[in-house]
Design an enzyme around this catalytic site. Structure first.
Site, PDB file in Angstrom:
ATOM      1  N   SER A  72       0.933  -1.089  -0.072  1.00 55.51           N
ATOM      2  CA  SER A  72      -0.056  -0.084   0.005  1.00 55.51           C
ATOM      3  C   SER A  72       0.796   1.424   0.103  1.00 55.51           C
ATOM      4  CB  SER A  72      -0.881   0.033   1.330  1.00 55.51           C
ATOM      5  OG  SER A  72       0.002  -0.163   2.271  1.00 55.51           O
ATOM      6  N   GLY A  73       2.099   1.256  -0.727  1.00 53.27           N
ATOM      7  CA  GLY A  73       3.040   2.333  -0.451  1.00 53.27           C
ATOM      8  C   GLY A  73       2.856   3.047  -1.871  1.00 53.27           C
ATOM      9  N   CYS A 132      11.847   0.029 -12.526  1.00 54.65           N
ATOM     10  CA  CYS A 132      11.827   1.433 -13.184  1.00 54.65           C
ATOM     11  C   CYS A 132      12.998   1.627 -14.535  1.00 54.65           C
ATOM     12  CB  CYS A 132      11.569   2.567 -12.491  1.00 54.65           C
ATOM     13  SG  CYS A 132      13.118   2.998 -11.618  1.00 54.65           S
ATOM     14  N   ARG A 189      14.686   1.927  -1.747  1.00 53.48           N
ATOM     15  CA  ARG A 189      16.183   1.994  -1.175  1.00 53.48           C
ATOM     16  C   ARG A 189      16.521   0.673  -0.832  1.00 53.48           C
ATOM     17  NH1 ARG A 189      17.116   7.802  -0.564  1.00 53.48           N
ATOM     18  NH2 ARG A 189      15.249   8.898  -0.936  1.00 53.48           N
TER      19      ARG A 189
END
Length: 314
Positions: free
Chosen positions: A15-16, A133, A170
């Site tokens: 849910s980030g 990405c 990260r």
């Protein structure tokens, strides 16, 4: 409503930033998918709160909570936007239920999928990986060059706004470079691949920038450039903010030290400069790195749903 028009239900784990943006994309853009569950582990997360406001069923008990949800059996596809380590456990828990999984982490349990390059090659797998990405932005360019001439070495540099990198990004930095490098070779077609990621702390935040460097031998330079431009157009069909930043450069390698990066006979360096502006569905426009992942995952999920529907109709 007929079987051909009933949306397929999906669940989103995580849910980030990525999971929430993906949820909003499905709700706003998709005619063939329906968000059946938003799954998190923090009951106070913004993503779960937004899902509740939008009427999406939620659980803060992770995958175990998803399995206990009353509509779990109706869910066809699960999109995992957690972390590489968490994905392995999530896949193990869900595999017995025969759910199709789209992995947005660098775990790379299943085959790599880059929609503009190899969409149809792996849709039958029960778990597909969306690379990273940087991979989604740059591998199409490597593949475009490979369609014209062999690529001995390809190196990509993805520069993203530090503000767009959440805890998951990260934590996955090492996996990002390893997974992207492998996909440059396996999907992009380069003999050797390398990936670098930069978290740019500039204020105001800059949109995603990507550089692709490829070493090639003698080739038709116009054909190489034409293939690259066609690929940019193909990616832009599902990521509207994806574009060339400046003209494509093809330079002779005479005297350039990059020629030592491969032992193969190469004569030219191809340099391609890209930028990716986000659609700002949930995240700011500078977060093109997240937008390209969620846009690509949506494309794959819709293709999976269409494949299942065609199989059912047949």
């Amino acid at each position: 409503m007929t079987a051909s028009t009933i949306p397929r239900q999906i669940a989103i784990i995580g849910s980030g930033n990525i999971g929430t943006d993906l949820m909003i994309k499905v709700l706003r853009l998709s005619k063939t998918l329906e968000v059946g569950a938003m799954v998190g582990i923090d009951p106070d997360s913004d993503g779960l709160a937004r899902a509740n406001r939008l009427g999406v069923p939620t659980t803060s008990d992770g995958v175990d909570g998803l399995i206990r949800m009353p509509n779990f059996e109706a869910i066809d596809i699960v999109l995992d936007a957690t972390s590489a380590r968490a994905h392995a456990a999530n896949y193990t828990a869900l595999r017995r239920y025969r759910k199709r999984m789209i992995d947005l982490t660098p775990a790379a349990v299943g085959p790599f999928v880059v929609p503009a390059v190899n969409m149809g090659a792996s849709l039958s797998a029960d778990n597909v990986n969306m690379v990273t990405c940087g991979g989604q932005a740059t591998i199409p360019i490597v593949a475009a060059i490979s369609q014209v001439t062999p690529v001995a070495y390809a190196e990509i540099v993805a520069s993203i706004a530090s503000k767009s990198a959440g805890p998951g990004t990260r934590q996955n930095i090492d996996e990002f470079t390893e997974t992207t490098a492998h996909a440059i070779e396996q999907v992009g077609g380069a003999r050797k691949g390398k990936a670098i990621i930069i978290l740019n702390p500039a204020e105001p935040p800059l949109i995603m920038r990507d550089t692709v460097l490829a070493l090639i031998g003698p080739s038709d330079h116009d054909a190489v450039k034409g293939s690259i431009r066609a690929m940019v157009d193909a990616v832009a069909e599902y990521v509207p903010g994806y574009r060339l930043k400046q003209r494509i450069e093809i330079q002779p390698l005479d005297g350039l030290p990059v020629g030592t990066l491969t032992s193969e006979p190469v004569t030219h360096k191809v340099s391609v400069f890209l930028e990716v502006e986000g659609a700002a569905h949930y995240l700011p426009a500078y977060a093109g790195n997240l937008d390209i992942m969620t846009s690509a995952a949506l494309r794959v999920a819709e293709a999976m749903a269409a494949q299942k529907l065609s199989g059912a109709v047949a």
